[in-house]
Write an enzyme that holds these catalytic residues in place. Structure first.
Site, PDB file in Angstrom:
ATOM      1  N   HIS A  45       1.024  -1.246  -0.052  1.00 41.71           N
ATOM      2  CA  HIS A  45       0.220  -0.011  -0.156  1.00 41.71           C
ATOM      3  C   HIS A  45       0.975   1.356  -0.061  1.00 41.71           C
ATOM      4  CE1 HIS A  45      -4.019  -1.975   1.110  1.00 41.71           C
ATOM      5  NE2 HIS A  45      -3.061  -2.862   1.464  1.00 41.71           N
ATOM      6  N   ASP A  52      -0.144   4.215   0.305  1.00 42.26           N
ATOM      7  CA  ASP A  52      -0.552   5.026   1.583  1.00 42.26           C
ATOM      8  C   ASP A  52      -0.450   4.405   2.762  1.00 42.26           C
ATOM      9  OD1 ASP A  52      -2.491   3.254   0.498  1.00 42.26           O
ATOM     10  OD2 ASP A  52      -4.281   4.688   0.484  1.00 42.26           O
ATOM     11  N   GLY A  84      -9.885  -2.432   3.569  1.00 44.87           N
ATOM     12  CA  GLY A  84     -10.449  -2.035   4.648  1.00 44.87           C
ATOM     13  C   GLY A  84     -11.030  -2.789   5.430  1.00 44.87           C
ATOM     14  N   GLU A  91      -8.854 -12.492   5.602  1.00 48.59           N
ATOM     15  CA  GLU A  91      -8.041 -11.706   6.848  1.00 48.59           C
ATOM     16  C   GLU A  91      -8.546 -11.326   8.100  1.00 48.59           C
ATOM     17  OE1 GLU A  91      -6.823  -7.523   5.804  1.00 48.59           O
ATOM     18  OE2 GLU A  91      -5.012  -7.734   6.782  1.00 48.59           O
ATOM     19  N   ASP A 147       2.547  -5.589   2.418  1.00 47.40           N
ATOM     20  CA  ASP A 147       1.396  -4.888   2.992  1.00 47.40           C
ATOM     21  C   ASP A 147       1.731  -3.467   3.260  1.00 47.40           C
ATOM     22  OD1 ASP A 147      -1.226  -4.748   3.111  1.00 47.40           O
ATOM     23  OD2 ASP A 147      -1.426  -5.578   5.030  1.00 47.40           O
ATOM     24  N   ASP A 148       2.134  -2.998   4.394  1.00 49.88           N
ATOM     25  CA  ASP A 148       2.221  -1.598   4.796  1.00 49.88           C
ATOM     26  C   ASP A 148       3.587  -1.227   5.437  1.00 49.88           C
ATOM     27  OD1 ASP A 148      -0.626  -0.382   4.193  1.00 49.88           O
ATOM     28  OD2 ASP A 148      -1.070  -2.191   5.693  1.00 49.88           O
TER      29      ASP A 148
HETATM   30  N1  ADE Z   1      -5.280  -1.365   4.103  1.00 48.97           N
HETATM   31  C1  ADE Z   1      -4.044  -1.239   4.347  1.00 48.97           C
HETATM   32  N2  ADE Z   1      -3.454  -2.395   4.821  1.00 48.97           N
HETATM   33  C2  ADE Z   1      -4.589  -3.263   4.706  1.00 48.97           C
HETATM   34  C3  ADE Z   1      -4.952  -4.464   5.563  1.00 48.97           C
HETATM   35  N3  ADE Z   1      -3.995  -5.378   5.864  1.00 48.97           N
HETATM   36  N4  ADE Z   1      -6.030  -5.088   5.300  1.00 48.97           N
HETATM   37  C4  ADE Z   1      -7.156  -4.493   4.805  1.00 48.97           C
HETATM   38  N5  ADE Z   1      -7.102  -3.083   4.267  1.00 48.97           N
HETATM   39  C5  ADE Z   1      -5.651  -2.677   4.342  1.00 48.97           C
HETATM   40 ZN    ZN Z   2      -3.187  -5.013   2.226  1.00 53.79          ZN
END
Ligand code: ADE
Ligand code: ZN
Length: 334
Positions: free
Chosen positions: A14, A16, A170, A200, A278-279
């Site tokens: 992501h 963002d 989300g 998830e 992921d982030d």
């Molecule tokens: N947005 C950013 N990371 C996420 C995640 N792990 N699951 C769902 N939405 C996300």
């Molecule tokens: Zn994600």
């Protein structure tokens, strides 16, 4: 453990969720936005997970400061550009960067379609400056409900020629995939690929919905697919790759320990997986760390890790010629 003669690819990242803490700090000063603390070091816990969150929504709250400081389109372009610089610093050859334009736009009422354009411009600028390859995936952020997702989709489709896919991310528990069937019919009509966050926060039924109703050909996470043998068989037979994010799954509370991740079950059932971040800024990790823990904590063999690197290449939303070119780029490193 990464094989340098194969491309290193991040398909689930992501943009963002990867805004640098020092950039957030800098933009807050620049834009006169008050932060909750006075010193930078005290700010880190507000934008990074320390150990783990109690659930997905608590994890996602750590992304909020990153978008709250985006006061104009130049800021959006800057964070997109820096995301590509981060790919280069991490030694990643190709990435698919995903972003929710409404989430990035909402704090300062930026026009959502202009945010999409600014992300595209920043990524293009970064790719030419850092000699990295990246494509973009547009996110419909289900957290904000159906109406906002339609607005988000409209804004993304204006720029569909610069996107390779649409994702649904989300609040998986609160906003099930079945609510968004109509939006993904539009995605199909626009000729874009589909990947969906599923399995998830919710169970295998969520993965089934993503595949059967939204026509996803890749699944973000898919962790809880292990609970349904028929689903495992379906994923394997239909070549649906799971975009696995080990550290994220621990930090969101999806798994209790990295060692408990069902990746061995996936591999044993012939389900294709790839490793992703992921982030990264929120998690405090990079892609090589994910390969490292896959080897050390989960005990994956070199052959399995090699296959995983190749799975990412095969599952990428690019042409066969582009895949061959990525392979060729690295094959000289033997
Ligand atoms: N947005 C950013 N990371 C996420 C995640 N792990 N699951 C769902 N939405 C996300
Ligand atoms: Zn994600």
């Amino acid at each position: 453990m990464v094989f340098d003669n194969l491309p290193l690819i991040d398909l689930h990242r992501h943009l963002d969720g990867n805004i640098r803490p020092d950039t957030i700090w800098d933009l807050a000063q620049q834009n006169g936005i008050a932060l909750p603390v006075e010193h930078f070091n005290d700010f880190i816990p507000h934008v990074r997970i320390e150990d783990k969150a109690s659930d997905l929504m608590e994890f996602l709250a750590k992304l909020d400061w990153g978008v709250k400081v985006l006061a104009n389109l130049e800021d959006v372009q800057r964070v997109a550009f820096e995301n590509v610089e981060d790919l280069s610093l991490a030694g990643i050859d190709y990435a698919e960067l995903r972003f929710s334009p409404y989430y990035m736009a909402m704090s300062h009422n930026l026009p959502t379609a202009d945010v999409v354009a600014a992300v595209i411009a920043g990524v293009k600028q970064g790719c030419s400056e850092f000699n990295v390859q990246a494509n973009l995936i547009g996110i419909l952020s289900r957290t904000f409900g159906l109406e906002k997702c339609q607005h988000e989709l409209d804004s993304l489709l204006v720029h569909k020629d610069n996107l390779v896919a649409i994702d649904l991310a989300g609040d998986e528990l609160g906003q099930p995939a079945e609510l968004f069937e109509q939006q993904f019919k539009q995605v199909d009509k626009a000729g874009l690929n589909v990947t969906v966050h599923a399995g998830e926060a919710a169970g295998p039924e969520s993965v089934w919905q993503a595949i059967k109703l939204l026509k996803a050909t890749r699944i973000g996470h898919g962790v809880r697919s292990y609970q349904d043998p028929a689903l495992l068989e379906y994923l394997a037979t239909n070549n649906i790759t799971l975009e696995t994010c080990l550290t994220s799954n621990y930090q969101t509370g999806t798994i209790a320990n990295i060692a408990d991740h069902p990746i061995h079950t996936f591999l044993a059932n012939g389900v294709k997986v790839c490793l992703n971040t992921d982030d990264p800024a929120v998690e405090g990790i990079e892609l090589r760390h994910e390969y490292h823990i896959a080897k050390t904590t989960l005990g994956l063999t070199d052959k399995q890790l090699q296959d995983i690197q190749l799975n990412a290449l095969h599952a990428a939303f690019i042409s066969d010629a582009e895949k061959q070119a990525l392979l060729k780029l690295k094959s000289a490193n033997i």
